[in-house]
Write a protein that holds these residues in place. Structure first.
Motif, short mmCIF file in Angstrom:
data_model
loop_
_atom_site.label_atom_id
_atom_site.label_comp_id
_atom_site.label_asym_id
_atom_site.label_seq_id
_atom_site.Cartn_x
_atom_site.Cartn_y
_atom_site.Cartn_z
N THR A 63 0.85 -1.19 0.00
CA THR A 63 0.00 0.00 0.00
C THR A 63 0.88 1.24 0.00
O THR A 63 2.11 1.16 0.10
N THR A 64 0.25 2.41 -0.11
CA THR A 64 0.92 3.69 0.11
C THR A 64 0.25 4.36 1.30
O THR A 64 -0.93 4.16 1.54
N SER A 65 1.00 5.17 2.03
CA SER A 65 0.47 5.69 3.28
C SER A 65 0.93 7.12 3.54
O SER A 65 1.97 7.56 3.05
N VAL A 66 0.11 7.83 4.35
CA VAL A 66 0.50 9.16 4.83
C VAL A 66 1.39 9.06 6.06
O VAL A 66 1.96 10.04 6.51
N TYR A 67 1.48 7.86 6.63
CA TYR A 67 2.31 7.63 7.82
C TYR A 67 3.64 7.06 7.37
O TYR A 67 3.69 5.96 6.82
N ASN A 68 4.72 7.78 7.60
CA ASN A 68 6.01 7.37 7.04
C ASN A 68 7.02 6.90 8.06
O ASN A 68 8.13 6.52 7.71
N LYS A 69 6.66 6.93 9.37
CA LYS A 69 7.60 6.46 10.38
C LYS A 69 6.87 6.21 11.69
O LYS A 69 5.73 6.67 11.89
N GLU A 70 7.53 5.51 12.60
CA GLU A 70 6.98 5.26 13.93
C GLU A 70 7.12 6.51 14.79
O GLU A 70 8.10 7.24 14.70
N VAL A 71 6.11 6.76 15.64
CA VAL A 71 6.15 7.87 16.57
C VAL A 71 6.13 7.31 17.99
O VAL A 71 5.25 6.50 18.33
N THR A 86 0.46 14.56 8.47
CA THR A 86 0.10 13.50 7.54
C THR A 86 -0.56 14.15 6.33
O THR A 86 -1.67 14.66 6.42
N MET A 87 0.14 14.11 5.21
CA MET A 87 -0.36 14.85 4.04
C MET A 87 -0.61 13.94 2.85
O MET A 87 -1.72 13.47 2.65
N CYS A 88 0.39 13.64 2.07
CA CYS A 88 0.18 12.89 0.83
C CYS A 88 0.55 11.41 1.01
O CYS A 88 1.62 11.11 1.55
N PRO A 89 -0.30 10.49 0.57
CA PRO A 89 -0.03 9.05 0.73
C PRO A 89 0.94 8.54 -0.32
O PRO A 89 0.57 7.80 -1.24
N THR A 90 2.20 8.89 -0.20
CA THR A 90 3.18 8.53 -1.22
C THR A 90 4.24 7.55 -0.74
O THR A 90 5.03 7.06 -1.54
N THR A 91 4.26 7.23 0.56
CA THR A 91 5.28 6.32 1.09
C THR A 91 4.83 4.89 0.88
O THR A 91 3.76 4.48 1.34
N ILE A 92 5.65 4.10 0.21
CA ILE A 92 5.34 2.70 -0.09
C ILE A 92 5.75 1.82 1.09
O ILE A 92 6.85 1.97 1.64
N MET A 127 -1.36 20.29 -2.38
CA MET A 127 -2.11 19.50 -3.36
C MET A 127 -1.33 18.23 -3.64
O MET A 127 -0.18 18.29 -4.09
N CYS A 128 -1.92 17.11 -3.33
CA CYS A 128 -1.24 15.83 -3.49
C CYS A 128 -1.39 15.30 -4.91
O CYS A 128 -2.47 15.40 -5.51
N ILE A 129 -0.31 14.75 -5.43
CA ILE A 129 -0.39 14.07 -6.71
C ILE A 129 -0.94 12.67 -6.48
O ILE A 129 -0.98 12.18 -5.35
N ARG A 130 -1.37 12.05 -7.54
CA ARG A 130 -1.90 10.69 -7.42
C ARG A 130 -0.80 9.75 -6.93
O ARG A 130 0.31 9.74 -7.47
N PRO A 131 -1.07 8.96 -5.87
CA PRO A 131 -0.03 8.05 -5.36
C PRO A 131 0.30 6.99 -6.39
O PRO A 131 -0.52 6.64 -7.25
N PRO A 132 1.51 6.45 -6.34
CA PRO A 132 1.91 5.43 -7.32
C PRO A 132 1.14 4.13 -7.13
O PRO A 132 0.71 3.80 -6.03
N GLU A 133 0.96 3.41 -8.21
CA GLU A 133 0.45 2.05 -8.11
C GLU A 133 1.54 1.17 -7.51
O GLU A 133 2.72 1.33 -7.83
N VAL A 134 1.16 0.26 -6.61
CA VAL A 134 2.16 -0.57 -5.95
C VAL A 134 1.84 -2.05 -6.15
O VAL A 134 0.69 -2.44 -6.38
N GLY A 135 2.86 -2.85 -6.05
CA GLY A 135 2.70 -4.29 -6.17
C GLY A 135 3.86 -4.99 -5.50
O GLY A 135 4.81 -4.36 -5.02
N CYS A 136 3.78 -6.31 -5.46
CA CYS A 136 4.81 -7.13 -4.82
C CYS A 136 5.69 -7.76 -5.90
O CYS A 136 5.23 -8.58 -6.69
N VAL A 137 6.95 -7.35 -5.94
CA VAL A 137 7.91 -7.85 -6.92
C VAL A 137 9.11 -8.40 -6.18
O VAL A 137 9.76 -7.68 -5.41
N ASN A 138 9.39 -9.67 -6.37
CA ASN A 138 10.51 -10.33 -5.68
C ASN A 138 10.40 -10.15 -4.16
O ASN A 138 11.38 -9.86 -3.47
#
Length: 306
Positions: free
Chosen positions: A234-242, A251-257, A285-296
């Motif tokens: 998935t992609t998320s607006v949460y990018n690290k542990e707090v 928490t802004m754009c859901p771009t972190t894979i 203004m958030c851009i469209r998050p990337p499509e994600v998948g499981c590779v290797n």
């Protein structure tokens, strides 16, 4: 004061040491008035667990006794129904936890497992919940959640409570008891499991008397990108542990894979520490998050062909 309901569920495993009270389950009728039907699939398979302190050779002794909360009987690994079932172990790794994990409310299932040629029950949890105190719980078990409602007058029915292992749902306006304030603080940032009794209050409200409550135990995934199938990513607006309010971030754009387990861990840590922290966040203004998948076996951005 906000009102809360606690629901708990524990997985049971049978073994040779369990006391059988009959092969056919006989459940008491739920006499509570329901204000809505909770999904049984969302409230089932919750158990309480306690250590077995009998002194004999493992795995015959030294495991755990488990039983379904809010129910009088539990089906053990041998298929028989009993007041509680003995299991030789709790497989903590099934919930992503190690051997140091603790929790006396579990969601999961009892399975059969062979130990030195002998078959006993074992419990495989999918959720682990830890008690907030050493107090002995009494009453019914509920899963409780803040509905996010803001009221202009009391009573304010701002809390949802689903009874575990049942289809009974209630709304509450208050919590009461010595653990009420502590439970309210925890409920502001997370769901809880609460044990207690519900009663009507002066002015038309409804309160839950908290005898014990539990918070979810989560494990930090070793690899935030590990995956088996595309649905793990998935992609998320949460990018690290707090770990405290000083680490709160916007928490802004859901771009972190990341994988979904990491996303759940990061989100939970952020909600616990930051839900009540006022942050000065820019409008972007958030851009469209990337499509994600499981590779290797790693979550990555993928290109979707038209």
């Amino acid at each position: 004061m906000r009102s809360l309901w606690f629901i708990g569920s524990v997985a049971l495993l049978s073994a040779a040491c369990s006391g059988n009270v009959g092969d056919v389950e006989n459940e008491a009728t739920d006499t509570e008035t329901s204000e809505g039907a909770a999904s049984l699939s969302s409230t089932s398979t919750y158990y309480s667990a306690r250590h077995d302190y009998r002194r004999c050779m493992y795995p015959m002794c030294g495991g755990y006794w488990v039983k379904r909360v809010n129910k009088s009987t539990t089906q053990c690994a041998d298929g028989k129904w009993a007041a509680e079932c003995y299991v030789a172990e709790i497989v903590w790794s099934n919930a992503g936890l190690d051997g140091s994990a603790t929790g006396d409310l579990l969601r999961g299932s009892i399975v059969k497992k062979t130990y030195n040629g002998l078959q006993y029950g074992a419990f495989k949890p999918t959720e682990v919940w830890a008690a907030a105190s050493t107090d002995t719980p009494s009453g019914s078990f509920y899963r409780v959640e803040d509905k996010g409602i803001v009221c202009v007058r009391a009573p304010c029915f701002d809390t949802a409570a689903d009874k575990l292992n049942a289809t009974t749902s209630r709304t509450l306006s208050d919590l009461s008891g010595t653990l009420a304030l502590k439970a309210e603080d925890a409920l502001a940032t997370q769901k809880l499991i609460i044990a207690g009794a519900v009663s009507n209050t002066w002015g038309g409200g409804r309160a839950l008397s908290v005898t014990q409550f539990w918070t979810r135990v989560t494990a930090k995934p070793a690899d935030p990108l590990a995956c088996s199938v595309d649905a793990d990513c998935t992609t998320s607006v949460y990018n690290k542990e707090v770990t405290g309010s000083q680490g709160c971030y916007c928490t802004m754009c859901p771009t972190t894979i990341m994988n979904t387990k990491t996303e759940d861990y990061y989100r939970t840590s952020w909600e616990k520490s930051c839900s009540n922290v006022r942050l000065m966040c820019p409008m972007v203004m958030c851009i469209r998050p990337p499509e994600v998948g499981c590779v290797n076996n790693q979550c990555v951005a993928v290109t979707i062909s038209n």
